[in-house]
Design an enzyme around this catalytic site. Structure first.
Site, short mmCIF file in Angstrom:
data_model
loop_
_atom_site.label_atom_id
_atom_site.label_comp_id
_atom_site.label_asym_id
_atom_site.label_seq_id
_atom_site.Cartn_x
_atom_site.Cartn_y
_atom_site.Cartn_z
N ASN A 99 0.85 -1.18 0.02
CA ASN A 99 -0.13 0.06 -0.02
C ASN A 99 0.81 1.27 -0.01
O ASN A 99 2.01 1.22 0.53
CB ASN A 99 -1.00 0.01 1.08
CG ASN A 99 -1.75 -1.10 1.21
OD1 ASN A 99 -1.90 -1.75 0.28
ND2 ASN A 99 -2.57 -1.57 2.26
N VAL A 100 0.39 2.14 -0.62
CA VAL A 100 0.98 3.61 -0.78
C VAL A 100 0.28 4.63 0.22
O VAL A 100 0.63 5.61 0.05
CB VAL A 100 1.21 3.97 -2.22
CG1 VAL A 100 2.18 2.99 -3.23
CG2 VAL A 100 -0.30 3.94 -2.89
N HIS A 116 5.65 -0.52 -2.84
CA HIS A 116 5.30 0.36 -4.10
C HIS A 116 5.34 1.83 -3.89
O HIS A 116 4.71 2.47 -4.80
CB HIS A 116 4.07 -0.19 -4.26
CG HIS A 116 4.05 -1.70 -4.82
ND1 HIS A 116 2.78 -2.39 -4.61
CD2 HIS A 116 4.93 -2.43 -5.27
CE1 HIS A 116 2.94 -3.60 -5.16
NE2 HIS A 116 4.31 -3.51 -5.61
N CYS A 124 12.02 12.80 -9.07
CA CYS A 124 12.00 13.41 -10.42
C CYS A 124 11.98 12.37 -11.38
O CYS A 124 12.42 11.34 -10.97
CB CYS A 124 13.58 14.05 -10.30
SG CYS A 124 14.14 14.39 -12.04
N CYS A 127 16.09 11.96 -12.62
CA CYS A 127 17.32 11.51 -11.68
C CYS A 127 16.77 10.97 -10.42
O CYS A 127 17.49 10.56 -9.70
CB CYS A 127 18.13 12.78 -11.38
SG CYS A 127 17.48 14.00 -10.19
N GLY A 185 -5.30 -9.23 3.10
CA GLY A 185 -5.88 -8.25 2.26
C GLY A 185 -4.93 -8.07 0.74
O GLY A 185 -5.06 -6.64 0.27
N THR A 186 -4.52 -9.14 0.52
CA THR A 186 -4.04 -8.91 -0.83
C THR A 186 -4.47 -9.86 -1.84
O THR A 186 -4.46 -11.17 -1.44
CB THR A 186 -2.61 -8.90 -1.01
OG1 THR A 186 -2.03 -8.83 -2.33
CG2 THR A 186 -1.93 -9.96 -0.32
N SER A 187 -4.86 -9.58 -3.17
CA SER A 187 -5.01 -10.61 -4.07
C SER A 187 -3.86 -11.43 -4.55
O SER A 187 -3.93 -12.66 -5.05
CB SER A 187 -5.81 -9.99 -5.44
OG SER A 187 -4.63 -8.99 -5.94
N GLU A 213 -11.96 -13.13 0.56
CA GLU A 213 -12.22 -13.97 -0.37
C GLU A 213 -11.08 -15.08 -0.79
O GLU A 213 -10.10 -14.61 -0.05
CB GLU A 213 -12.71 -13.57 -1.77
CG GLU A 213 -11.69 -12.56 -2.27
CD GLU A 213 -12.18 -11.80 -3.38
OE1 GLU A 213 -13.58 -11.52 -3.46
OE2 GLU A 213 -11.48 -11.40 -4.30
#
Ligand code: OAD
Length: 246
Positions: A99-100, A116, A124, A127, A185-187, A213
Site C-alpha cells: 500500500n502507498v 510500492h 524526479c 534523476c 488483504g491482498t489478491s 475471499e
C-alpha cells in the site's frame, strides 16, 4: 482455528506480515481489483505507467491528486491498529506493505517496508531525486527538478517499473527468516510481492492468510481465515495477549 495460530505465534520471534489494499478497505480506500476496484473503472496503463506520464502528465497528476485527497480524509482502522499492537509483542516483526496510503505509519507501525512507494512522496522522473512534502501539485504547471529539470512525479512504483532493490531485498531476507508469515488483504497477483509468502513457506514459515475471499495463495497457505482484517487481526492480538499472560 485462530487459537491454533495464536498458539504457534506465541512461540515465534520472527514474524512478517504482508499487507495489500484490503487492509485499508475498511478505512474507505478503494482496492484495485474486484467489483468495486479502481482497475475496474480506470485503465492502469493510462494512469500508472511512465508511458502515461510521458504522453499525458496532467491526467496522471489529476488522478494522484484525487487519490491523495481521498486518502487524506481517511483514518487507520482496527486492522492497522492491531498490527501496531502485534509489533509490540514480537521480537523481530516486519510489516511489508504494497500500500502507498501511509495508513500503517499513521497508525504507529514502525518496522515498515513499503514495496510500492508512498503517495505523499514525489521524485524526479529523470534523476529520481526525492521531493517530500511538496504540497499540492498543480497538474497544469508540474514542477521540475532543481537538479536536472526533469518533471516531478509521484514516488510510486508504476506498471513495468522495478521495485527499489534495497527494499525488496530486505523483504526477501525477512521472508526467508520468518517463522510465521501473514498475508493480509491482498489478491496476491502482483509480483514480486506475491512471491514473498511462497519464499517464506519454502524456508519453513507457517503461512496464514486473512482475506474476505479466496486468492491465488489460498490453496497453499496453512491457515486461511475468510473475513475482514479489521475483525480478525484485533481478535488475534487479543488471544495472543491472553495466551502470553497465562
Ligand atoms: P487488490 O485490489 O488486488 O486486492 C485486494 C484484496 O483485498 C482482495 O483479495 C480482496 O478480497 C481483499 N479484501 C478486500 N477487503 C478486505 C478486508 N476488509 N479484509 C481483508 N481482505 C480484504 O490489491 P493488492 O493485492 O494490494 O500496485 O494489489 C497489489 C498491487 O496492485 C497494488 O499495490 C497496486 C496494484 O496495481 C501499485 O500501485 C504499484
Amino acid at each position: 482455528m485462530l487459537e491454533e495460530v495464536v498458539g504457534k505465534l506465541k512461540n515465534c520471534s520472527k514474524v512478517v506480515v504482508l499487507t495489500g489494499a484490503g487492509i485499508s478497505a475498511e478505512s474507505g480506500v478503494p482496492t484495485f481489483r474486484g467489483k468495486e476496484g479502481l482497475w475496474g473503472k480506470f485503465k492502469p496503463e493510462q494512469l500508472a505507467s511512465m508511458d502515461a506520464f510521458m504522453s499525458n502528465p496532467k491526467i496522471v497528476w489529476e488522478w494522484y491528486n484525487w487519490r491523495r485527497e481521498l486518502i487524506a480524509k481517511v483514518r487507520p482502522n482496527a486492522g492497522h491498529v492491531a498490527l501496531v499492537n502485534l509489533e509490540n509483542m514480537i521480537d523481530e516483526f516486519t510489516l511489508v506493505t504494497q500500500n502507498v496510503d501511509n495508513l500503517h505509519f499513521l497508525a504507529g507501525s514502525k518496522s515498515i517496508l513499503e514495496l510500492h512507494g508512498n503517495i505523499y512522496r514525489n521524485k524526479c522522473m529523470d534523476c529520481s531525486a526525492l521531493y517530500e512534502d511538496e504540497g499540492d501539485i498543480n497538474p497544469e504547471r508540474i514542477p521540475t527538478c532543481s537538479l536536472c529539470n526533469g518533471k516531478i512525479r509521484p514516488d510510486i512504483v508504476w506498471f513495468g517499473e522495478m521495485l527499489d532493490s534495497d527494499i525488496i531485498n530486505r523483504a526477501f531476507l525477512k521472508a526467508e527468516e520468518a517463522e510465521l508469515f501473514f498475508v493480509v488483504g491482498t489478491s496476491a497477483l502482483v509480483h514480486p510481492a506475491a512471491t514473498l509468502p511462497i519464499v517464506a513457506q519454502q524456508h519453513g514459515a507457517i503461512l496464514v492468510e486473512i482475506n474476505v475471499e479466496r486468492t491465488a495463495l489460498s490453496d497453499i497457505v496453512d491457515f486461511h481465515f475468510e473475513g475482514k482484517s479489521g475483525q480478525f487481526l484485533p481478535k488475534l492480538v487479543e488471544l495472543l495477549k491472553e495466551q502470553i499472560s497465562t
